[in-house]
Design a protein around this motif. Sequence first.
Motif, short mmCIF file in Angstrom:
data_model
loop_
_atom_site.label_atom_id
_atom_site.label_comp_id
_atom_site.label_asym_id
_atom_site.label_seq_id
_atom_site.Cartn_x
_atom_site.Cartn_y
_atom_site.Cartn_z
N LEU A 67 0.24 -95.27 8.42
CA LEU A 67 1.70 -95.12 8.46
C LEU A 67 2.22 -95.26 9.88
CD1 LEU A 67 2.17 -92.16 5.94
CD2 LEU A 67 2.52 -94.60 5.54
N ARG A 99 8.48 -91.32 10.52
CA ARG A 99 7.32 -90.92 9.72
C ARG A 99 7.78 -90.35 8.38
NH1 ARG A 99 2.14 -89.25 9.81
NH2 ARG A 99 1.80 -89.93 11.93
N LEU A 123 8.83 -93.06 5.96
CA LEU A 123 7.69 -93.75 5.35
C LEU A 123 6.99 -92.86 4.34
CD1 LEU A 123 6.06 -95.68 8.32
CD2 LEU A 123 7.48 -96.54 6.48
N GLU A 124 6.83 -91.58 4.70
CA GLU A 124 6.11 -90.67 3.80
C GLU A 124 6.89 -90.48 2.49
OE1 GLU A 124 5.39 -87.15 6.03
OE2 GLU A 124 3.54 -87.92 6.92
#
Lengths: 57, 768
Positions: free
Chosen positions: B340, B390, B393-394
Amino acid sequence: MIRASEPIVAEELLARKHLARLILARLSDTVLLVKPDEADAAVAELRKMGQTPRIAR
Amino acid sequence: MALISGSGPSPAHPARDGTLATSGGDARHTFRRSLSRLPAGALRLMAERRGMELEAEAEDAAAMAAELVDQLDDPAAASAIRERLDDDERLAVGLFGLTENPRWPACGLEHALSALGAPAAKVVDGLLDRGLLAVATDVPPTELLTPQRVVASADVDLLIHPALASGSRIRPPTTPALPVCEAVVQIREFDGLEPILRLAALWQRLGAEPARLTQTGALYKRDRERLEEDAVISGPFRDALVDSPDAGGLLMELAKRIGLIRLDQSREILMASSADFWTENDVHLPQMIASAWLGLRSWREWSEPEPIEAARVIGEPIIYLRPALLLWLAGLEPEDWVTLDDLAEHLTSIFPDWDRPSFEVEPAERDSSRRSSRGGAKRERRPSREDQARQALERVLLGGACAMGLVRAADEESTGRGAVQLTALGRYVMRVGPPPGAPPSFEKFLFAQPNLDVIAYRQGLTPPLIGRLSQFAWWTKIDAAIELRLTRESIAGGLEWGMTVARMMEILTHHGQRPPPSAVKDAVERWAKHRERVVFYEAATLIEFDSRRERDRAVEQWTKADGTGEGRPFIPVGERLILVEDARDVPTGRISTTAARDYRLPPERCVAVEPDGVTLILDPTRSDLLIDAELARFADEAPGDAPGRVDPLRPAERRFVVTPASLRRGLELGLTPALLANWFERRAGVEPPPALKLMARPTQPKERPWRASRRLVLDVPSAELLDGVLQHPLTRPWLGDRLGPVSVEVSEENVDQLRAALSELGVAVEIS
């Protein structure tokens, strides 16, 4: 239109005030005519009473 | 959590969040209408760029637009156009297709294309120039000629012809190349069943009790709370590595987009679609759900959803990133993984604003805001840009994409950083891989228990089986093992969807590790029987006969002719009616219609009162089904005259007699003189006759008896003589009322005095 299996079941339905309000007339011992546009409310009320009516479309 | 119901495309907001599959015709029409708003010169240029010659008149923009659209309707021509698209244009067109959405906000398309490394303005410009995209009609025409402005605008929607989007092949971006991991450990992958199971549970819940919507498209409080409190619907996704907000709202929107639930005609009731949905779509269901998730706009990863009836849903940039992120993964080899961190860094290098939280806030403002927030120690701590990237994306990849079964996750062996890879389903949905193979078959996976709970091991579950079980068993827990419960309502629901008791038992037996306990069979049969206690007819036909004898004969003959031999579908009702459930079963050739009646109108006058005041004649050509029940309350039907009827085709008049006993029956049932008067006014148009009023008069417990006495009548030879007798003072005091020209009443006690008085006048009286 609601058809009960026996007259006593129809009596039971008519004894429910909320449902009785939605009934236009009793055609016979076992057949009740529901007011126009109240079909959904009548089904919901039947279910609230614990009935599991067969819905004939 | 807030469960918001929205709707699919509506007349007010056509295809705003519609799908290519369900609104292709509408989308095509809207696309053509949008093109037709352009100047004729611009349309002619579009045709030239496509290499086609228009036949329409020079200034007829509508005809030109129609020709441009007709070309896209032709599969061969559309295929040739797609072949000529460059890779970036294919990405743009592919975004419409992947999300099955023919309408994208220009800012959302720009965001997704930029995140894919494509020159968004140039791509959109080129597609608009050839009429392969169109600007939605709710944009002022002055905006239409400046595509660069279109791309930058948050107020503009772009449309595509559905044929162009649905057949498009995509080449996922490969440059600049994504850095891939060398080795990963702890691979985590989900079977993708959880969304299907939970959607099935939502379908059940709305099948048992549809939900009502407010005018803004939100659920009514009672229905909202009912679904919010249902953990199977609203609990967090178990098969996701990161929690997403508002799981219930997500399910609701997915269900609407794939057509599992739908609005009724009034658009006020959200209800389950037919059980046929499961048989028609079971094979493609995982892909349908995934595509629906990719294109969802009324639900987003960050915040609470908006009802899509709201003026215009643009949402946040993250919702347009879903297909873009998965396209980057689709560009990798099937065995390659990417962390990621590397993916975030890669995106930042090609499009620094890929993680912007809103279209409202300009990137420069956002950065200055962040800088100032760092300065104030007491201010609320805001996430750093890296944290936000982050999280984005998560939420997309480890949240929704994992739960949908599109992405598997792992840890990079050397660094422990989280990594992702598309699953077989993910590669299929992104159109870079074949359909995923069927999982190993596991036939016996059910345990039906005597307490009517059923345990299901998910290894055996498939979308078709989930559909079958959903029709008659209530999903109560979705975990490693799944729990279902058989209830009176669930069995009634199964029968409602068209299942039989035998079919339910067959499913439980065939997939059970042992035969279902007898308690299960007994309960299912008992509940099925209980369902016949009350039958609700949404529509049915009642056929009325002149007599019970005729009705019974018809039932016998028609049933024989029908060949069922079971007494159905002709159900005797009351004295003279037959109920037919299915209008197609009505033997129309054997009956004649004598009257039609609209029961929404006031009742018709159909009763005449005979001179005796107690006999009522019913006109069958004007009567309705209610009249019998009304009359039966206070009158008895007299025997009919059917044998002597002159015209056998004309229904005989029916006679009812009001007797003291029949009227007493009515009064005991609550009929009052006032109600009776109202009934006569409505049905006969007259007041109740005196004879009936006599019977219906209120009675007093201590009512004094009516007095009766004997009276004599004196008949006189002529009227003139009677005038004299009435006038003469000797005779007048002994006479009563004059009854006629020559008759007068005499009370018994005055007879002797009258006789004496008349004797004085020389008249003899003889009493007979």
